[in-house]
Design an enzyme around this catalytic site. Structure first.
Site, short mmCIF file in Angstrom:
data_model
loop_
_atom_site.label_atom_id
_atom_site.label_comp_id
_atom_site.label_asym_id
_atom_site.label_seq_id
_atom_site.Cartn_x
_atom_site.Cartn_y
_atom_site.Cartn_z
N HIS A 128 0.91 -1.12 -0.11
CA HIS A 128 0.00 -0.09 0.13
C HIS A 128 0.85 1.26 -0.09
O HIS A 128 2.07 1.27 0.50
CB HIS A 128 -0.82 -0.08 1.26
CG HIS A 128 -1.82 1.10 1.52
ND1 HIS A 128 -1.61 2.19 1.70
CD2 HIS A 128 -3.10 0.87 1.16
CE1 HIS A 128 -2.78 2.87 1.95
NE2 HIS A 128 -3.92 2.09 1.34
N ASP A 205 3.04 -4.54 8.13
CA ASP A 205 1.60 -3.45 7.82
C ASP A 205 0.54 -4.53 8.07
O ASP A 205 0.18 -5.37 7.17
CB ASP A 205 1.78 -2.95 6.65
CG ASP A 205 0.32 -2.42 6.09
OD1 ASP A 205 -0.58 -2.59 6.99
OD2 ASP A 205 0.17 -1.66 4.87
N GLN A 208 -4.81 -4.60 7.26
CA GLN A 208 -5.90 -5.62 6.76
C GLN A 208 -5.88 -7.08 7.55
O GLN A 208 -7.02 -7.71 7.24
CB GLN A 208 -5.65 -5.96 5.19
CG GLN A 208 -5.87 -4.85 4.31
CD GLN A 208 -7.21 -4.19 4.24
OE1 GLN A 208 -8.18 -4.63 4.66
NE2 GLN A 208 -7.40 -2.85 3.67
N LYS A 231 -10.37 -0.01 10.66
CA LYS A 231 -10.58 -1.35 9.96
C LYS A 231 -11.09 -2.41 10.75
O LYS A 231 -11.18 -3.59 10.29
CB LYS A 231 -9.28 -1.49 9.19
CG LYS A 231 -9.11 -0.60 7.91
CD LYS A 231 -7.78 -0.96 7.08
CE LYS A 231 -7.40 0.18 6.44
NZ LYS A 231 -7.94 0.68 5.37
N CYS A 369 -4.62 2.46 -3.78
CA CYS A 369 -3.51 3.05 -3.20
C CYS A 369 -2.28 1.90 -3.50
O CYS A 369 -1.42 1.54 -2.51
CB CYS A 369 -3.63 3.16 -1.47
SG CYS A 369 -4.56 4.37 -1.31
N1 PLP Z 1 -1.90 -0.79 4.63
C1 PLP Z 1 -2.84 -1.20 4.09
C2 PLP Z 1 -2.64 -2.70 3.49
C3 PLP Z 1 -4.19 -0.71 3.88
O1 PLP Z 1 -5.25 -1.43 3.25
C4 PLP Z 1 -4.33 0.68 4.55
C5 PLP Z 1 -5.36 1.41 4.15
O2 PLP Z 1 -6.51 0.89 3.16
C6 PLP Z 1 -3.34 1.13 4.94
C7 PLP Z 1 -1.95 0.59 5.00
C8 PLP Z 1 -3.23 2.60 5.59
O3 PLP Z 1 -4.09 2.80 6.45
P1 PLP Z 1 -4.70 4.09 7.28
O4 PLP Z 1 -5.20 4.87 6.07
O5 PLP Z 1 -5.72 3.71 7.98
O6 PLP Z 1 -3.52 4.69 7.71
#
Ligand code: PLP
Length: 411
Positions: A128, A205, A208, A231, A369
């Protein structure tokens, strides 16, 4: 709350805890399949936020009055709750705004101290932007290089050359646990072990995965792990950075300001130990407390069960989508997280998602993203359905029927 939930564990009963799901959108019952973007909130979390603002609202750590003491206790209890949720200690839990801020915190603090000219930051091609752009910025500042574990055509990490990639001046390997675009579940424990054996620090990370399967930071063995509260049934604006205690204690602060200091002079200051040195200013108090309630809720529903349920819905969706001529599913077909990105030969993803909305079906469309990954796959945009425990097989059938109708319209 746990005992109440345990006595009514059917998915239908849990679904009834989510007031937002009972509404109609454009005259149709809402089918909310955009959970990878953000999940909905159960009444237990909404009530917790209300209760806090109606009874306890005050600033934390600095008051000597009853409300401030209550707020501080609830905020610190939430930290303990999230520590238990992750198998960690409370002093390893830093409240952030979310995964994005957690990655930026590590890049700015640990990264600037440990990554220099010529060093390598190893990522994967399925990151992401949140776990890519902060490292690009750091690499530029420090004169470091980015390298990437490749993604195979069926959406898995190509681990054949992984040990070779870990060779050389690699300082950090940061990777996504469950890909928000492919649904791929990366073998976090194995990846961290192999990186550790090569003397490389690790960051996971878990945006998800945190709300969808059991996570134990000691078992995974990463140095850092990040998640987003919104999430996993929690409020927006709150997330967690977990860091190993010995590493956090040596790290410089991220933001400067109130709350994170031990003492302040005109030209220099001393800072509190972790985690407080990383939480400058008034924190997101209600949101942190709400996240604690969300962790209670998700655990009572059962993360093992949630994983099985979400994956079954994703596999059901794939089977139904594959009956549509010209459909392309991104990512692995077997084991995966509860989400499915797909492309129709007949229609652009934005048209699919806009038209689905007219049927009350909430999907996501675009690059999710993960622009570099989408370019590599040769897909400018994909539609995505992402599931949570309150979604039902009947909703998946309706989703597939709507997508089939959209395909027929554009074909
Ligand atoms: N990493 C992953 C895999 C994501 O799906 C997301 C958000 O969709 C993020 C990071 C970023 O999360 P946040 O926007 O809550 O900081």
């Amino acid at each position: 709350m746990t005992s109440t939930l345990q006595s009514r564990t059917s998915w239908e009963d849990l679904r009834s805890d989510f007031p937002i799901l009972g509404q109609k959108v454009h005259g149709h019952p809402l089918i909310y399949l955009d959970n990878a973007a953000t999940s909905q909130k159960p009444r237990a979390v909404l009530d917790c936020l209300n209760h806090y603002y109606e009874r306890d609202n005050s600033n934390v750590h600095r008051g000597l009055h009853e409300l401030s003491n209550r707020a501080t206790e609830a905020y610190e209890n939430a930290r303990k709750r999230l520590a238990a949720y992750l198998g960690a200690s409370a002093d390893e839990i830093i409240f952030t705004r979310g995964t994005t801020e957690a990655v930026n915190l590590v890049a700015r603090t640990w990264g600037e101290a440990n990554i220099g000219p010529g060093d390598v930051i190893l990522l994967t091609e399925m990151e992401h932007h949140s776990n890519l752009v902060p490292w690009q910025l750091l690499a530029k500042r420090q004169g470091a290089t980015l390298r990437f574990v490749p993604v195979t055509p069926d959406g898995r990490l190509d681990l054949e050359g992984f040990d070779r990639l870990l060779d050389g001046p690699v300082k950090l390997f940061s990777f996504v646990h469950i890909s928000n675009t492919l649904g791929t579940i990366n073998p976090a424990r194995e990846l961290c072990a192999r990186a550790r054996a090569a003397g490389v620090a690790t960051m996971v990370d878990a945006a998800q995965s945190a709300g969808h399967l059991p996570l134990d930071v000691r078992e995974i063995g990463a140095d850092f792990l990040a998640l987003s509260g919104h999430k996993m049934c929690g409020p927006t604006g709150i997330g967690i950075l977990h860091g190993r205690r010995d590493i956090l204690q040596d790290m410089e602060p991220f933001h400067g300001g109130g709350e994170m200091i031990a003492s302040v002079g005109f030209t220099e200051s001393d800072f509190k130990p972790a985690p407080y040195r990383f939480e400058a200013g008034t924190p997101a108090i209600a949101e942190a407390i709400g996240l604690g309630a969300a962790a209670d809720y998700v655990d009572a529903a059962g993360r093992d069960r949630i994983f099985t349920h979400d994956q079954a819905l994703a596999l059901q969706a794939i089977a139904l989508l594959e009956e549509i001529p010209g459909v392309r599913i991104l990512g692995p077909r077997d084991v995966r997280g509860g989400l499915v990105s797909f492309v129709l030969a007949s229609a652009h993803a934005h048209d699919v998602v806009s038209m689905a909305d007219q049927y009350g079906l909430a999907l996501r469309g675009g690059h999710h993203c993960t622009q570099p990954l989408m370019r590599k796959l040769g897909v400018p945009a994909a539609a995505r359905a992402s599931f949570y425990f309150y979604n039902t097989p009947a909703e998946v059938e309706q989703f597939a029927a709507i997508i089939r109708r959209i395909h027929t319209f554009f074909a």
